[in-house]
Scaffold this active site. Sequence first.
Site, PDB file in Angstrom:
ATOM      1  N   GLU A   1      -1.059  -8.603   4.895  1.00 39.78           N
ATOM      2  CA  GLU A   1      -0.943  -8.634   6.219  1.00 39.78           C
ATOM      3  C   GLU A   1      -2.124  -8.884   7.028  1.00 39.78           C
ATOM      4  O   GLU A   1      -2.387  -9.050   8.158  1.00 39.78           O
ATOM      5  CB  GLU A   1       0.197  -7.852   6.926  1.00 39.78           C
TER       6      GLU A   1
ATOM      7  N   HIS B   1      -3.573  -5.769   0.834  1.00 37.25           N
ATOM      8  CA  HIS B   1      -2.887  -6.046   2.324  1.00 37.25           C
ATOM      9  C   HIS B   1      -2.746  -7.463   2.783  1.00 37.25           C
ATOM     10  O   HIS B   1      -3.794  -7.958   3.322  1.00 37.25           O
ATOM     11  CB  HIS B   1      -3.694  -5.121   3.477  1.00 37.25           C
TER      12      HIS B   1
ATOM     13  N   CYS C   1       0.928  -1.233  -0.071  1.00 37.32           N
ATOM     14  CA  CYS C   1      -0.053  -0.072  -0.196  1.00 37.32           C
ATOM     15  C   CYS C   1       0.943   1.310  -0.048  1.00 37.32           C
ATOM     16  O   CYS C   1       1.568   1.464  -1.010  1.00 37.32           O
ATOM     17  CB  CYS C   1      -1.027  -0.129   1.151  1.00 37.32           C
TER      18      CYS C   1
END
Lengths: 228, 79
Positions: free
Chosen positions: A197, A195, A86
């Site tokens: 994560e 994302h 990002c």
Amino acid sequence: MKVGVVQFPGSNCDSDVFYVCREVLNQETIYLWHEEKTLHGCDFVILPGGFSYGDYLRPGAMAKLSPILTEIKNFAFQGGMVLGICNGFQVLTESGLLPGSLLKNENGRFICQWTSVRVENIKTPFTSLYRKWESLKMPIAHGEGRYFVDKNTLSSMEQEEQIVFRYDLGNPNGSMDFIAGVCNQKKNVLGLMPHPERCSESVLKGEDGLRLFQSVFSLSGHPLSRLA
Amino acid sequence: MWRIKAEVKLKEGVLDVQGRAVEQVLRQEGYDVSGVRVGKMIEFITEKKMDLELLHEIGNKLLFNPVIETIEFFLEPVS
């Protein structure tokens, strides 16, 4: 493998990345403050999401001149593994480590939603544990994620297989050619808007991001706590 | 002393979503306008007149991103 998670003023996904690397995948992980002039021997550097320097001027524009970026550029030049997620992706394009740039979303809005992302290239150290063309469920959360690059660079990127992820059910932000993530020619630097994560644990209703980190960690032969 | 203004805009051909929104509202208000682009202006003061080479160095280093934007400098003396 020793992981370094870079912190800029305004980073806000640093703890999430740190948590996945250390707690979920049992890797030695440290934070790297943006003013540092050493990577402390890290083998893998991650630039997390957020709004470094408040996105002033352009996302990533100020961050690219941080002292730590000089170290990261040298590290990447020597083949070191660098991942930008990002805002981290925006920092990597601004700093010239990755081609192209990220513009305001086509619909002019901040978009926060689950999205479907297809793996275009599994011959990178970041995607070796995925299947080619596999569709992944990953969240996006950005206002400026519309990937743009000039046509000549795009065709050379296609030839070099630098397009690693594409949105495959619609194009949420209006990115050129549905591009969601790209790598450099040497394949040791990857940037993506989704994302991984935020989808690396079943409690978060998605684990498709986990194999991205596992692909990198599998390079070192380190015993992974949750490898399938 | 010199006042330097740097005008940064998205390149032609790059969709400017802010410009598009501003244009839509202007037209909705009855103004017959087209080609609206929203840019930004960065202003600073220098003691000595800077040459264009140095200004472009500053521009390339930070003020604009040549992949997506253009930059133009305007200089004026200040007393």
